[in-house]
Design an enzyme around this catalytic site. Structure first.
Site, mmCIF file in Angstrom:
data_model
loop_
_atom_site.group_PDB
_atom_site.id
_atom_site.type_symbol
_atom_site.label_atom_id
_atom_site.label_comp_id
_atom_site.label_asym_id
_atom_site.label_seq_id
_atom_site.Cartn_x
_atom_site.Cartn_y
_atom_site.Cartn_z
ATOM 1 N N LYS A 12 31.767 40.852 44.846
ATOM 2 C CA LYS A 12 31.849 41.546 46.141
ATOM 3 C C LYS A 12 32.018 43.040 45.922
ATOM 4 C CE LYS A 12 36.252 42.811 45.712
ATOM 5 N NZ LYS A 12 36.730 44.190 45.690
ATOM 6 N N GLY A 103 36.979 45.863 39.812
ATOM 7 C CA GLY A 103 37.014 46.009 41.264
ATOM 8 C C GLY A 103 35.873 45.292 41.962
ATOM 9 N N LEU A 104 35.191 44.397 41.232
ATOM 10 C CA LEU A 104 34.073 43.646 41.825
ATOM 11 C C LEU A 104 34.495 42.218 42.196
ATOM 12 C CD1 LEU A 104 31.355 44.878 39.318
ATOM 13 C CD2 LEU A 104 31.513 45.493 41.743
ATOM 14 N N GLY A 105 35.778 41.932 42.047
ATOM 15 C CA GLY A 105 36.301 40.630 42.465
ATOM 16 C C GLY A 105 35.883 39.477 41.571
ATOM 17 N N GLY A 106 35.579 39.739 40.301
ATOM 18 C CA GLY A 106 35.080 38.678 39.417
ATOM 19 C C GLY A 106 36.027 37.485 39.302
ATOM 20 N N GLY A 107 37.277 37.750 38.972
ATOM 21 C CA GLY A 107 38.264 36.659 38.839
ATOM 22 C C GLY A 107 38.467 35.949 40.168
ATOM 23 N N SER A 108 38.466 36.721 41.248
ATOM 24 C CA SER A 108 38.656 36.139 42.585
ATOM 25 C C SER A 108 37.440 35.313 42.981
ATOM 26 C CB SER A 108 38.859 37.246 43.631
ATOM 27 O OG SER A 108 39.975 38.030 43.291
ATOM 28 N N ASP A 140 41.288 39.137 47.713
ATOM 29 C CA ASP A 140 39.824 38.994 47.713
ATOM 30 C C ASP A 140 39.402 37.527 47.794
ATOM 31 O OD1 ASP A 140 39.636 41.731 47.302
ATOM 32 O OD2 ASP A 140 39.379 41.548 45.133
#
Ligand code: C5P
Length: 294
Positions: A12, A103-108, A140
């Protein structure tokens, strides 16, 4: 019953990220617009005896991803099992393409994918209650668990208004070789603000009804403070704008800077001029569906 399923965990960006009051929990209330990208991790969950997580792929950092118990995707499956009483065991496999800690929400996104996949296989799905469970894992995660391509979200991300997704636009992600911890970015913001807390703005659907309006409304509260502490971020924002992006902004709390373009840009040229890793993807108009394995 299906014993295995998979989905692409899409990354995201935030077209809007306003940080409001710090709540009693210590977390801040947000006012944000999330938009999914085509870029994503492949996430597969099998129902097994035991509990495991395997991560591979181009975005796994050389130093690894840290202890399994702290991994958000692993914790998501544990939280689901606690809430539903099923499954007792799971094996999660992730092929990582989303840069870690950018800040791209990878883990989320991985956590959201695990929740969607488990709920699709579950004997007693949570359905509408999934975002509330997701919110306990991070701000996120509710969006990345919900089936919206784009959404306005408040509070800890669990209050959402789906927005009609804007048409897909080529997107450049510039990933500087510096990490910014989320807690560090919140600390810089608190220091900068002193006691000041901004009020919510009551954005509406109309504010994000076209790219023109979205670009006019776009802002990220972290950007000025992060740019001051990490000048490389400020340079990247300027360089991506100079390369012709109609919107060039910090993603989440950083350190990735994204550029939204009207026409696919010359990625090799951008990489040469900014001198850091870039990825080219696109904003997405859809949410990839869960696939149940036979
Ligand atoms: O969600 P995550 O655990 O990555 O957040 C790290 C830190 O960032 C939190 O411990 C908190 O200090 C801060 N944070 C916050 N408000 C949010 C999200 C994170 O203050 N909505």
């Amino acid at each position: 019953m299906t014993q295995s399923a998979r989905v692409v965990a899409q990354a995201k960006i935030n077209l809007l990220l306003r940080i409001l009051a710090r709540e009693a929990s210590g977390y801040h209330s947000l006012e944000t617009v999330f938009l999914r990208l085509d870029l994503g991790d492949d996430v597969r969950v099998r129902i097994t005896a035991g509990r495991s997580l395997d991560c591979a792929g181009p975005a796994v950092p050389a130093e690894g991803l840290g202890p399994i118990e702290r991994n958000l995707a692993f914790r998501a499956a544990g939280a689901y099992a606690n809430a539903v009483g099923w499954p007792s065991g799971f094996a999660i496999e992730i092929n990582k393409r989303i840069p870690v800690g950018g800040g791209l929400g990878g883990g989320s996104a991985d956590a959201g994918a695990v929740l969607r996949v488990l709920d699709a296989m579950s004997p007693t799905p949570l359905g509408q209650d999934l975002p509330a469970l997701a919110a306990e894992l991070g701000s996120d995660v509710p969006f990345l668990t919900a089936e919206h391509g784009m959404a306005l979200a408040w509070s800890r991300g669990e209050r959402m208004l789906a927005l009609p997704a804007l048409e897909a636009r080529p997107t450049v992600l510039a990933i500087p070789p510096i990490s910014i911890w989320t807690s560090e970015a919140y600390g810089w913001l608190a220091q900068d603000r002193g006691g000041y807390t901004p009020a919510p703005r009551a954005y509406t659907l109309a504010d994000f009804a076209s790219w023109e309006r979205a670009v006019a409304a776009a802002r990220n509260d972290f950007q000025p403070v992060v740019a001051r502490h990490r000048p490389q971020v400020a340079e990247l924002v300027d360089e991506i704008a100079a390369a012709g992006a109609e919107l060039s902004m910090l993603s989440g709390s950083g350190s990735t800077v994204f550029g939204i373009f009207r026409e696919a840009p010359d990625a090799a040229q951008i990489t040469r001029s900014i001198g850091c890793t870039t990825l080219v993807t696109s904003t997405s108009t859809r949410v990839v569906s869960v696939e149940l394995d036979e």
